[in-house]
Enzyme design. Structure first.
Site, PDB file in Angstrom:
ATOM      1  N   PHE A   1      -4.367  -6.086   3.431  1.00  0.00           N
ATOM      2  CA  PHE A   1      -4.998  -5.009   3.327  1.00  0.00           C
ATOM      3  C   PHE A   1      -6.947  -5.234   3.910  1.00  0.00           C
ATOM      4  O   PHE A   1      -7.170  -6.265   2.585  1.00  0.00           O
ATOM      5  CB  PHE A   1      -4.928  -4.271   2.087  1.00  0.00           C
ATOM      6  CG  PHE A   1      -6.659  -2.885   2.617  1.00  0.00           C
ATOM      7  CD1 PHE A   1      -6.403  -1.675   3.210  1.00  0.00           C
ATOM      8  CD2 PHE A   1      -7.738  -3.078   1.597  1.00  0.00           C
ATOM      9  CE1 PHE A   1      -6.915  -0.467   3.230  1.00  0.00           C
ATOM     10  CE2 PHE A   1      -8.391  -2.059   1.507  1.00  0.00           C
ATOM     11  CZ  PHE A   1      -8.084  -0.598   2.592  1.00  0.00           C
TER      12      PHE A   1
ATOM     13  N   ASP B   1      -9.741 -14.016   1.049  1.00  0.00           N
ATOM     14  CA  ASP B   1     -10.061 -12.211   0.973  1.00  0.00           C
ATOM     15  C   ASP B   1     -10.034 -11.940  -0.480  1.00  0.00           C
ATOM     16  O   ASP B   1      -9.174 -11.365  -0.951  1.00  0.00           O
ATOM     17  CB  ASP B   1      -9.393 -11.185   2.066  1.00  0.00           C
ATOM     18  CG  ASP B   1     -10.032  -9.583   1.107  1.00  0.00           C
ATOM     19  OD1 ASP B   1     -10.082  -9.436   0.446  1.00  0.00           O
ATOM     20  OD2 ASP B   1      -9.600  -8.384   2.272  1.00  0.00           O
TER      21      ASP B   1
ATOM     22  N   LYS C   1     -15.189  -5.201  -4.393  1.00  0.00           N
ATOM     23  CA  LYS C   1     -14.982  -4.588  -5.787  1.00  0.00           C
ATOM     24  C   LYS C   1     -15.294  -4.777  -7.231  1.00  0.00           C
ATOM     25  O   LYS C   1     -16.300  -4.129  -7.695  1.00  0.00           O
ATOM     26  CB  LYS C   1     -13.917  -4.793  -6.065  1.00  0.00           C
ATOM     27  CG  LYS C   1     -12.372  -3.858  -4.548  1.00  0.00           C
ATOM     28  CD  LYS C   1     -11.623  -3.491  -5.016  1.00  0.00           C
ATOM     29  CE  LYS C   1     -10.879  -2.803  -4.180  1.00  0.00           C
ATOM     30  NZ  LYS C   1     -10.305  -3.133  -2.773  1.00  0.00           N
TER      31      LYS C   1
END
Ligand SMILES: *Cc1c(COP(=O)(O)O)cnc(C)c1O
Length: 392
Positions: free
Chosen positions: A127, A216, A245
């Site tokens: 993702f 990532d 995040k």
């Protein structure tokens, strides 16, 4: 009818305030937050030191353009490169934007090395975001469906499979980078069977072929796994790393860090962002990192993760439908043998916020500040909900 576009299947609750790992709904009901806004509120809610830092910044300066020097941005860049051993950073506002920056950087690196149609290896179940390029890099056909034509230039390999990457290397000469999550979050809390061997293997393939290794760490970074960054559980360093995040504790911020040859690829005019790295966001990021350091939260996350795993393993040992409990720090997955999306609602009724991803995996991303009593409370509440769900 709500006047928002229908992009989320929302749970029937509205929160009013929070403190630490606790949230209060409008009706006064108290919830234990084991999701942290999906790995965003690492410091929990309303951390006093963070609130103070943000207050102070807002009263001085919220935004100025990147055509000027920004002191808060320079301070955060200094801190981030120091803890990551990377060389420099581009600031943006989210995870997908950080990955967009990495994809543009990799393509430009390819062109600078004479490759006209550069391709990036990405993984199954990955993702990377919802923009067109990051959606194309994402390994989930369901989220891509209906948005074709996708962006080209990505080649898919199985996750945690060095052989699959070797095979691509042997038949392609236009690959310029690998983009991979050290631990897959949305894909189901997938931890490589041996993270050291996997990342080291990818590092070696990249070095052999002059590719960039791009990690990532949008979900697994910023203390979440018990180290500043998940790859720090290994001996390797990436060429590019993306963050978002947990970095701003809820103030939107993303970052794309680069090292060595990757750090000279962008030149003025090649990339930009209006809001990226503004004084408010970078002050929040700087405060977040300092608080994590002062309160030794990486180490703490590691201990709490171990405790949570141990408790679940004990409490769920008689549930044959529980396939396994896995974690690295406070990235925790409990895999069932059946789809369990309904668990989020049942947990909510028990005053607990969780998430289910990849259909069968309960995902827990509690705040790094969760204490031992709260961690135990979390396992007791959730084990009860899981048992009730499985008994039906
Ligand atoms: C959440 C996430 C993203 C996307 O971040 P946004 O801020 O939602 O754009 C990218 N990569 C990973 C690994 C993520 O978990």
């Amino acid at each position: 009818m709500l006047k928002m576009m229908d992009t989320y299947a929302r749970q029937p609750v509205t929160f009013e305030k929070g403190e630490g790992v606790w949230l209060w709904a409008k009706d006064g009901k108290k919830y234990l937050d084991a999701l942290s806004g999906v790995a965003v509120n690492g410091l929990g809610h309303a951390h006093p030191k963070l609130v103070k830092a943000i207050h102070e910044q807002v009263s001085k300066l919220i935004h100025v353009s990147n055509v000027y020097h920004i002191a808060e941005q320079e301070k955060l860049a200094e801190k981030l490169t120091a803890i990551s051993h990377m060389d420099n950073v581009f600031f943006c506002n989210s995870g997908c934007e950080a990955n967009e920056a990495s994809i543009k950087l990799a393509r430009l690196y390819g062109h600078q090395n004479g490759i006209e149609t550069p391709e990036i290896i990405v993984m199954e179940k990955a993702f990377h975001g919802r923009t067109m390029a990051t959606l194309s890099a994402t390994g989930n056909r369901k989220s891509q469906a209906g948005f074709e034509p996708l962006v080209g230039g990505f080649i898919r390999a199985a996750y945690d499979d060095l052989e699959a990457v070797q095979q691509i290397a042997s038949r392609k000469n236009n690959v310029i980078a690998i983009l991979v999550e050290p631990i897959q979050g949305e894909g189901g809390i997938n931890i490589p069977s041996n993270i050291q061997n996997y990342l080291k293997g990818l590092r070696e393939i990249c070095d052999q072929h002059n590719w960039l290794l791009m990690l990532d760490e949008v979900q697994c970074g910023i203390g979440r796994t018990g180290k500043w960054f998940a790859h720090q559980h290994t001996s390797i360093k990436p060429d590019v790393m993306t963050l978002a995040k947990g970095l701003g504790s809820g103030v939107p911020i993303g970052a794309c860090l680069a090292r060595g040859k990757a750090s000279h690829v962008f030149t003025p005019g090649k990339h930009g962002s209006t809001f990226g790295g503004n004084p408010l966001a970078t002050a929040a990021g700087f405060a977040t990192l300092n608080i994590i350091e002062e309160e030794k939260l990486c180490n703490h996350a590691s201990k709490m993760g171990a405790l949570i795993n141990e408790e679940f393993t004990k409490q769920l040992k008689d549930c044959l439908q529980v396939k396994g409990v896995r974690n690295l720090g406070l990235m925790v997955g409990i895999e069932l043998d059946q789809p369990c999306g309904d668990l989020t609602k049942l947990a909510l009724e028990e005053g607990l916020l969780i998430n289910v991803t990849a259909e069968k995996v309960i995902r827990l991303l509690p705040a790094l500040i969760i204490n031992e009593a709260e961690a135990r409370e979390l396992t007791v509440r959730l084990s009860k909900v899981i048992k009730a769900f499985l008994a039906k």
